[in-house]
Write an enzyme that holds these catalytic residues in place. Structure first.
Site, PDB file in Angstrom:
ATOM      1  N   THR A   1      48.468  20.108  49.489  1.00 34.01           N
ATOM      2  CA  THR A   1      49.811  19.527  49.452  1.00 34.01           C
ATOM      3  C   THR A   1      50.917  20.471  49.908  1.00 34.01           C
ATOM      4  O   THR A   1      50.825  21.694  49.702  1.00 34.01           O
ATOM      5  CB  THR A   1      50.118  19.065  48.002  1.00 34.01           C
ATOM      6  OG1 THR A   1      51.506  18.790  47.887  1.00 34.01           O
ATOM      7  CG2 THR A   1      49.759  20.126  46.973  1.00 34.01           C
TER       8      THR A   1
ATOM      9  N   GLU B   1      53.485  20.803  48.403  1.00 33.88           N
ATOM     10  CA  GLU B   1      54.058  21.416  47.191  1.00 33.88           C
ATOM     11  C   GLU B   1      53.681  22.898  47.086  1.00 33.88           C
ATOM     12  O   GLU B   1      54.333  23.645  46.358  1.00 33.88           O
ATOM     13  CB  GLU B   1      53.599  20.658  45.943  1.00 33.88           C
ATOM     14  CG  GLU B   1      54.211  19.279  45.792  1.00 33.88           C
ATOM     15  CD  GLU B   1      55.709  19.289  45.486  1.00 33.88           C
ATOM     16  OE1 GLU B   1      56.115  19.984  44.549  1.00 33.88           O
ATOM     17  OE2 GLU B   1      56.461  18.616  46.207  1.00 33.88           O
TER      18      GLU B   1
ATOM     19  N   TYR C   1      51.708  21.525  38.747  1.00 36.69           N
ATOM     20  CA  TYR C   1      50.907  20.791  39.730  1.00 36.69           C
ATOM     21  C   TYR C   1      50.615  21.681  40.939  1.00 36.69           C
ATOM     22  O   TYR C   1      49.471  21.814  41.378  1.00 36.69           O
ATOM     23  CB  TYR C   1      51.656  19.526  40.166  1.00 36.69           C
ATOM     24  CG  TYR C   1      51.081  18.836  41.384  1.00 36.69           C
ATOM     25  CD1 TYR C   1      49.952  18.029  41.289  1.00 36.69           C
ATOM     26  CD2 TYR C   1      51.676  18.978  42.643  1.00 36.69           C
ATOM     27  CE1 TYR C   1      49.427  17.382  42.410  1.00 36.69           C
ATOM     28  CE2 TYR C   1      51.162  18.344  43.763  1.00 36.69           C
ATOM     29  CZ  TYR C   1      50.036  17.545  43.646  1.00 36.69           C
ATOM     30  OH  TYR C   1      49.515  16.916  44.763  1.00 36.69           O
TER      31      TYR C   1
ATOM     32  N   LYS D   1      47.102  23.155  42.397  1.00 32.37           N
ATOM     33  CA  LYS D   1      46.657  22.832  43.763  1.00 32.37           C
ATOM     34  C   LYS D   1      46.447  24.102  44.593  1.00 32.37           C
ATOM     35  O   LYS D   1      45.641  24.122  45.521  1.00 32.37           O
ATOM     36  CB  LYS D   1      47.679  21.920  44.441  1.00 32.37           C
ATOM     37  CG  LYS D   1      47.581  20.453  43.994  1.00 32.37           C
ATOM     38  CD  LYS D   1      46.400  19.743  44.650  1.00 32.37           C
ATOM     39  CE  LYS D   1      46.351  18.272  44.308  1.00 32.37           C
ATOM     40  NZ  LYS D   1      45.259  17.560  44.978  1.00 32.37           N
TER      41      LYS D   1
HETATM   42  P1  NAP Z   1      47.280   8.763  43.312  1.00 31.44           P
HETATM   43  O1  NAP Z   1      47.658   7.441  43.859  1.00 31.44           O
HETATM   44  O2  NAP Z   1      47.932   9.287  42.099  1.00 31.44           O
HETATM   45  O3  NAP Z   1      45.689   8.717  43.053  1.00 31.44           O
HETATM   46  C1  NAP Z   1      45.039   9.728  42.321  1.00 31.44           C
HETATM   47  C2  NAP Z   1      43.593   9.333  42.124  1.00 31.44           C
HETATM   48  O4  NAP Z   1      42.957  10.363  41.342  1.00 31.44           O
HETATM   49  C3  NAP Z   1      43.403   8.015  41.343  1.00 31.44           C
HETATM   50  O5  NAP Z   1      42.299   7.329  41.876  1.00 31.44           O
HETATM   51  C4  NAP Z   1      43.080   8.518  39.934  1.00 31.44           C
HETATM   52  O6  NAP Z   1      42.305   7.613  39.191  1.00 31.44           O
HETATM   53  C5  NAP Z   1      42.250   9.748  40.279  1.00 31.44           C
HETATM   54  N1  NAP Z   1      42.120  10.667  39.140  1.00 31.44           N
HETATM   55  C6  NAP Z   1      43.102  11.196  38.384  1.00 31.44           C
HETATM   56  N2  NAP Z   1      42.574  12.007  37.421  1.00 31.44           N
HETATM   57  C7  NAP Z   1      41.224  11.967  37.591  1.00 31.44           C
HETATM   58  C8  NAP Z   1      40.120  12.563  36.922  1.00 31.44           C
HETATM   59  N3  NAP Z   1      40.283  13.367  35.865  1.00 31.44           N
HETATM   60  N4  NAP Z   1      38.869  12.306  37.366  1.00 31.44           N
HETATM   61  C9  NAP Z   1      38.671  11.474  38.414  1.00 31.44           C
HETATM   62  N5  NAP Z   1      39.669  10.865  39.081  1.00 31.44           N
HETATM   63  C10 NAP Z   1      40.933  11.113  38.676  1.00 31.44           C
HETATM   64  O7  NAP Z   1      47.419   9.901  44.428  1.00 31.44           O
HETATM   65  P2  NAP Z   1      47.528   9.745  46.026  1.00 31.44           P
HETATM   66  O8  NAP Z   1      48.953   9.650  46.399  1.00 31.44           O
HETATM   67  O9  NAP Z   1      46.549   8.762  46.516  1.00 31.44           O
HETATM   68  O10 NAP Z   1      47.072  11.212  46.478  1.00 31.44           O
HETATM   69  C11 NAP Z   1      45.710  11.523  46.731  1.00 31.44           C
HETATM   70  C12 NAP Z   1      45.507  13.030  46.660  1.00 31.44           C
HETATM   71  O11 NAP Z   1      46.345  13.672  47.618  1.00 31.44           O
HETATM   72  C13 NAP Z   1      45.852  13.662  45.319  1.00 31.44           C
HETATM   73  O12 NAP Z   1      44.968  14.728  45.119  1.00 31.44           O
HETATM   74  C14 NAP Z   1      47.273  14.203  45.527  1.00 31.44           C
HETATM   75  O13 NAP Z   1      47.508  15.284  44.665  1.00 31.44           O
HETATM   76  C15 NAP Z   1      47.201  14.622  46.980  1.00 31.44           C
HETATM   77  N6  NAP Z   1      48.447  14.575  47.745  1.00 31.44           N
HETATM   78  C16 NAP Z   1      49.196  13.438  47.781  1.00 31.44           C
HETATM   79  C17 NAP Z   1      50.327  13.402  48.568  1.00 31.44           C
HETATM   80  C18 NAP Z   1      51.178  12.149  48.694  1.00 31.44           C
HETATM   81  O14 NAP Z   1      52.314  12.265  49.164  1.00 31.44           O
HETATM   82  N7  NAP Z   1      50.666  10.992  48.319  1.00 31.44           N
HETATM   83  C19 NAP Z   1      50.690  14.531  49.342  1.00 31.44           C
HETATM   84  C20 NAP Z   1      49.879  15.661  49.286  1.00 31.44           C
HETATM   85  C21 NAP Z   1      48.751  15.662  48.499  1.00 31.44           C
HETATM   86  P3  NAP Z   1      42.973   6.508  38.203  1.00 31.44           P
HETATM   87  O15 NAP Z   1      43.331   5.361  39.089  1.00 31.44           O
HETATM   88  O16 NAP Z   1      41.866   6.231  37.264  1.00 31.44           O
HETATM   89  O17 NAP Z   1      44.160   7.175  37.575  1.00 31.44           O
HETATM   90  O1  F7E Z   2      59.647  13.200  44.204  1.00 33.21           O
HETATM   91  C1  F7E Z   2      63.244  13.620  43.599  1.00 33.21           C
HETATM   92  C2  F7E Z   2      62.287  14.603  42.939  1.00 33.21           C
HETATM   93  O2  F7E Z   2      57.939  12.245  42.654  1.00 33.21           O
HETATM   94  C3  F7E Z   2      60.270  13.476  45.433  1.00 33.21           C
HETATM   95  C4  F7E Z   2      53.225  13.624  45.136  1.00 33.21           C
HETATM   96  O3  F7E Z   2      52.500  12.690  45.896  1.00 33.21           O
HETATM   97  O4  F7E Z   2      54.376  14.463  47.066  1.00 33.21           O
HETATM   98  C5  F7E Z   2      54.569  13.877  45.799  1.00 33.21           C
HETATM   99  O5  F7E Z   2      55.321  14.734  44.957  1.00 33.21           O
HETATM  100  C6  F7E Z   2      61.626  14.109  45.205  1.00 33.21           C
HETATM  101  C7  F7E Z   2      61.639  15.235  44.163  1.00 33.21           C
HETATM  102  O6  F7E Z   2      57.248  13.184  44.903  1.00 33.21           O
HETATM  103  C8  F7E Z   2      63.682  10.892  41.262  1.00 33.21           C
HETATM  104  O7  F7E Z   2      63.017  15.535  42.137  1.00 33.21           O
HETATM  105  C9  F7E Z   2      64.941  12.142  42.486  1.00 33.21           C
HETATM  106  O8  F7E Z   2      62.445  16.301  44.624  1.00 33.21           O
HETATM  107  O9  F7E Z   2      58.418  11.067  44.832  1.00 33.21           O
HETATM  108  P1  F7E Z   2      58.305  12.324  44.092  1.00 33.21           P
HETATM  109  P2  F7E Z   2      56.928  14.742  44.938  1.00 33.21           P
HETATM  110  O10 F7E Z   2      57.329  15.441  43.710  1.00 33.21           O
HETATM  111  O11 F7E Z   2      57.444  15.255  46.239  1.00 33.21           O
HETATM  112  C10 F7E Z   2      53.682  15.730  47.064  1.00 33.21           C
HETATM  113  C11 F7E Z   2      53.514  16.194  48.483  1.00 33.21           C
HETATM  114  C12 F7E Z   2      52.425  15.692  46.285  1.00 33.21           C
HETATM  115  O12 F7E Z   2      51.493  16.449  46.565  1.00 33.21           O
HETATM  116  C13 F7E Z   2      52.423  14.919  45.016  1.00 33.21           C
HETATM  117  O13 F7E Z   2      51.093  14.575  44.628  1.00 33.21           O
HETATM  118  O14 F7E Z   2      62.499  13.100  44.682  1.00 33.21           O
HETATM  119  N1  F7E Z   2      63.663  12.529  42.716  1.00 33.21           N
HETATM  120  N2  F7E Z   2      64.976  11.165  41.605  1.00 33.21           N
HETATM  121  C14 F7E Z   2      62.854  11.759  41.977  1.00 33.21           C
HETATM  122  N3  F7E Z   2      61.507  11.721  41.869  1.00 33.21           N
HETATM  123  C15 F7E Z   2      60.970  10.789  41.036  1.00 33.21           C
HETATM  124  N4  F7E Z   2      59.626  10.706  40.935  1.00 33.21           N
HETATM  125  N5  F7E Z   2      61.746   9.943  40.306  1.00 33.21           N
HETATM  126  C16 F7E Z   2      63.105   9.947  40.383  1.00 33.21           C
HETATM  127  O15 F7E Z   2      63.797   9.170  39.715  1.00 33.21           O
END
Ligand code: NAP
Ligand code: F7E
Length: 363
Positions: A127, A129, A151, A155
């Site tokens: 990520t 992050e 987090y 990661k």
């Molecule tokens: P998500 O919608 O939150 O999905 C997370 C998945 O992980 C769900 O299927 C969840 O299962 C499963 N999970 C959570 N805890 C677990 C455990 N203890 N054992 C087995 N499975 C578990 O996340 P996503 O947005 O699809 O992201 C996929 C991956 O990419 C994650 O690793 C995230 O950190 C990473 N990532 C996401 C982003 C983004 O912007 N979306 C960016 C960079 C990296 P349940 O449905 O049972 O909760």
């Molecule tokens: O926040 C700001 C918050 O929770 C984005 C995950 O998929 O992407 C995701 O993490 C920004 C932050 O995503 C609210 O402070 C303002 O600066 O949508 P978010 P995230 O934290 O960037 C990365 C790449 C991952 O890897 C993660 O798994 O938006 N923000 N107001 C808010 N965020 C939330 N959630 N809620 C608010 O009300």
């Protein structure tokens, strides 16, 4: 026919990746967790497909991981499972570390112990992050990491242990350093989905106001469906390497709100600063968005902007030919407008039925 194992198949990315790999002809196996409520909304349409199979496993449970890896003997593993919410990681840091850090190690060891180290390729969902309190803008594969949440720290372990197994055991395992990617399937507490759902509800009279945290935070937002292709491409290369996947464009949370509400038919303007900033409906003067400190994080990552040059040059993945920021906002708002309309229609049917029952018209 290749066999893939996806952990986190019920998540946003897992569901898109499963569709993508089935289309490519793969046998797709996914891990799910037991839950007392139905949580398979994103993959319900795939259940029963001859190329789609589910297994119970938890990243916190080595035995379950060993079992599924030894049974499936995959050619490719996509480790997408994680506690993926940054703000939640401040409340549950130990759980986040167990799943997002040690969980990666459990996958790598299971592959080794099952004798698949030479044949199974592993993708780790890393990520942006990791860049956290950024040391360079935009960020690329050489930018130093500075994780800024439990987090991100978890990661970071995942990233390094993957690199370690690649170097120590010659395994084909690599990380995609993905910047934020969103979709109509995004979890409802991530900021983009929270905004598009609220815009739809407010436009249809089902919600009064939206409360957000830091409106000035900047993100490089892409479309999840475009990004799962990169996960696959990363595992098809001759050598295992890590890649930044991003659009190369940056927008603020405030800008996301302006576009989303406009798509829902509401023209907003922002007035005030910091905690006193408000998003006002230009037509009615009503305050629709307010800032709440509840959504501030102890440390917040505020300047993410990816440089996808390596992915463009080596994977042939060109973000300028993919879904644009505006298209992304539009498709998310359109999906939520439809979802809210269906919910309203359902409520109306229920109300009518109750009225008819009361009047004795329906028995
Ligand atoms: P998500 O919608 O939150 O999905 C997370 C998945 O992980 C769900 O299927 C969840 O299962 C499963 N999970 C959570 N805890 C677990 C455990 N203890 N054992 C087995 N499975 C578990 O996340 P996503 O947005 O699809 O992201 C996929 C991956 O990419 C994650 O690793 C995230 O950190 C990473 N990532 C996401 C982003 C983004 O912007 N979306 C960016 C960079 C990296 P349940 O449905 O049972 O909760
Ligand atoms: O926040 C700001 C918050 O929770 C984005 C995950 O998929 O992407 C995701 O993490 C920004 C932050 O995503 C609210 O402070 C303002 O600066 O949508 P978010 P995230 O934290 O960037 C990365 C790449 C991952 O890897 C993660 O798994 O938006 N923000 N107001 C808010 N965020 C939330 N959630 N809620 C608010 O009300």
């Amino acid at each position: 026919m290749k066999t893939a194992l996806i952990t986190g198949i019920t998540g946003q990315d897992g569901s898109f990746l499963a569709e993508f790999l089935i289309e490519k002809g793969y046998q797709v196996h996914g891990t799910i967790r037991r839950s007392s409520v139905d949580f398979r909304e994103r993959i319900a349409h795939l259940e029963g497909h001859p190329q789609f199979h589910l297994h119970y496993a938890d990243l916190g449970d080595s035995m379950s991981i060993m079992q599924v890896v030894s049974k499936v003997r995959p050619d490719e593993i996509y480790n997408l499972a994680a506690q993926s919410h940054v703000q939640v990681s401040f409340d549950s840091p130990e759980f986040t570390a167990d799943v997002d850090a040690t969980g990666v190690l459990r996958i790598l060891e299971a592959v080794r112990l099952c004798g698949l180290a030479d044949t199974c390729r592993i993708y780790q969902a890393s990520t942006s992050e990791l860049y956290g309190k950024v040391e360079e803008v935009p960020q690329n594969e050489r930018t130093p990491f500075h994780p800024y949440s439990p987090y991100a720290v978890a990661k970071l372990y995942g990233f390094w242990i993957v690199k370690e197994y690649r170097e120590a055991y010659g395994m084909y395992c690599c990380s995609g350093i993905l910047f934020n990617h969103e979709s109509e399937r995004r979890g409802e507490t991530f900021v983009t989905r929270k905004i598009t759902l609220a815009a739809a509800r407010i436009a249809q009279g089902k919600q009064e106001k939206l409360y957000l945290g830091n409106l000035s935070s900047l993100r490089d937002w892409g479309y999840a469906k475009d990004y799962v292709e990169c996960m696959w491409l990363i595992l098809q290369q001759p050598e295992p390497e890590d890649y930044v996947i991003a659009t190369g464009e940056q927008h603020s949370v405030r800008e996301f709100c302006l576009h989303a509400f406009r798509r829902a038919g509401i023209e907003l303007e922002f007035v005030g600063e910091g905690e006193n900033e408000k998003g006002i409906d230009k037509a009615t003067g009503k305050v629709l968005i307010e800032v709440s400190p509840d959504f501030y994080r102890p440390t917040d990552v505020v300047n993410l902007w990816g440089d996808p040059t390596k992915a463009r040059e080596q994977l042939g993945w060109d973000p300028s030919k993919k879904t644009s920021f505006e298209q992304l906002v539009n498709l998310m708002v359109d999906a939520d407008m439809a979802k809210v309309a269906v919910e309203r229609a359902g409520e109306q049917v229920k109300m009518n039925l109750e009225e008819y029952l009361e009047k004795g018209i329906v028995k």
